[in-house]
Design a protein around this motif. Sequence first.
Motif, PDB file in Angstrom:
ATOM      1  N   PRO A 151       0.577  -0.965  -0.073  1.00 29.90           N
ATOM      2  CA  PRO A 151       0.180  -0.053   0.025  1.00 29.90           C
ATOM      3  C   PRO A 151       0.498   1.404  -0.548  1.00 29.90           C
ATOM      4  CG  PRO A 151      -1.229  -1.464   1.460  1.00 29.90           C
ATOM      5  CD  PRO A 151       0.303  -1.978   0.880  1.00 29.90           C
ATOM      6  N   GLN A 152       1.911   1.344   0.881  1.00 27.94           N
ATOM      7  CA  GLN A 152       2.671   2.463   0.777  1.00 27.94           C
ATOM      8  C   GLN A 152       3.345   2.792  -0.671  1.00 27.94           C
ATOM      9  OE1 GLN A 152       4.788   2.403   4.613  1.00 27.94           O
ATOM     10  NE2 GLN A 152       3.464   3.141   5.623  1.00 27.94           N
ATOM     11  N   PHE A 180       3.868   5.721  -5.928  1.00 28.82           N
ATOM     12  CA  PHE A 180       3.982   5.715  -7.222  1.00 28.82           C
ATOM     13  C   PHE A 180       2.458   6.465  -7.672  1.00 28.82           C
ATOM     14  CE2 PHE A 180       2.663   3.291 -10.449  1.00 28.82           C
ATOM     15  CZ  PHE A 180       3.688   2.900 -11.143  1.00 28.82           C
ATOM     16  N   PHE A 181       1.553   6.324  -7.584  1.00 28.20           N
ATOM     17  CA  PHE A 181       0.435   7.260  -7.803  1.00 28.20           C
ATOM     18  C   PHE A 181       1.051   8.974  -7.585  1.00 28.20           C
ATOM     19  CE2 PHE A 181      -2.292   3.348  -6.411  1.00 28.20           C
ATOM     20  CZ  PHE A 181      -2.565   2.726  -7.924  1.00 28.20           C
ATOM     21  N   ASP A 182       1.880   9.269  -6.492  1.00 26.83           N
ATOM     22  CA  ASP A 182       1.930  10.505  -6.446  1.00 26.83           C
ATOM     23  C   ASP A 182       2.927  10.741  -7.197  1.00 26.83           C
ATOM     24  OD1 ASP A 182       0.072  11.160  -4.350  1.00 26.83           O
ATOM     25  OD2 ASP A 182       1.585  10.819  -2.662  1.00 26.83           O
ATOM     26  N   ARG A 183       4.176   9.979  -7.358  1.00 30.06           N
ATOM     27  CA  ARG A 183       4.558   9.943  -8.774  1.00 30.06           C
ATOM     28  C   ARG A 183       4.608  10.335 -10.253  1.00 30.06           C
ATOM     29  NH1 ARG A 183      10.750   8.567  -9.584  1.00 30.06           N
ATOM     30  NH2 ARG A 183      10.016   7.530  -7.000  1.00 30.06           N
ATOM     31  N   TYR A 184       3.354   9.429 -10.560  1.00 35.31           N
ATOM     32  CA  TYR A 184       3.392   9.606 -12.062  1.00 35.31           C
ATOM     33  C   TYR A 184       1.462  10.442 -12.007  1.00 35.31           C
ATOM     34  CZ  TYR A 184       6.291   6.571 -12.839  1.00 35.31           C
ATOM     35  OH  TYR A 184       8.200   5.942 -13.063  1.00 35.31           O
ATOM     36  N   PHE A 185       1.263  11.199 -10.809  1.00 34.58           N
ATOM     37  CA  PHE A 185      -0.413  11.241 -11.016  1.00 34.58           C
ATOM     38  C   PHE A 185      -0.042  12.358 -12.041  1.00 34.58           C
ATOM     39  CE2 PHE A 185      -3.522  14.721 -10.191  1.00 34.58           C
ATOM     40  CZ  PHE A 185      -5.112  13.580 -10.152  1.00 34.58           C
ATOM     41  N   PRO A 186       1.078  13.737 -12.012  1.00 34.56           N
ATOM     42  CA  PRO A 186       0.758  14.866 -12.604  1.00 34.56           C
ATOM     43  C   PRO A 186       1.193  14.958 -14.298  1.00 34.56           C
ATOM     44  CG  PRO A 186       2.367  14.880 -10.525  1.00 34.56           C
ATOM     45  CD  PRO A 186       1.684  13.719 -10.505  1.00 34.56           C
TER      46      PRO A 186
END
Length: 218
Positions: free
Chosen positions: A46-47, A52-58
């Motif tokens: 989960p962490q 991963f999602f934070d890195r690639y969201f933008p």
Amino acid sequence: MTDEKKMTHPGDRVVPDREGDREETGRRLIEPPPREELVLVRDGDPQALGRFFDRYFPMVFGLVARLLGSRSAAEDATQDVFLKVYRAIDRLDPDRDPGPWLTTIAYNVCRDRWRSSAGRMERQSSSVDDRPELAHHLRDERPDPQDELLGDERAQMVQRALTELPEAAREVIVLHDYEGIPHDRIAEMLGASHAAIRKRYSRAVKALGEILKGRLES
């Protein structure tokens, strides 16, 4: 130098480079995480998923916003992209840069929306609220990536012009000039020949240039 020659790349200039003015070399926009981190992502930690999602969201939001030309559509599409990524996360290859994989998923989501009654599509995926690993990372409290995406007047002008192009023209400009994907890779993604994509890109750049030229002269 003519006014047309002054119009250059859409990201930080006004029109992308003319076909043949530069070599096709894909650029990596986001440095991928270390292999050890990607193994954790693939295994559903989960962490690690959150990072991963934070890195690639933008990157994902920027791509779909440019392709769809609408903030609300981009928000929905970005949620769909990450839901699809979450469901397929066990297919992530920790030995490869995940950027191209994410780009392909994002493009396919946008293509499906284009094909569904001009974007008026009933949502077919489950709600992000059903996935707590995703929900925290797709909330409105995160910094708005569109503030950077459309941060200055010239970028806004290019974005408006892009939305006036047909989808087939818009996608090759966005994929090549914003995402740095070479034409041969775009051809694979779109199921077309390399020569056809180069020709489509050249025509798309010309069409975008004409739109922007008219606005600059008005």
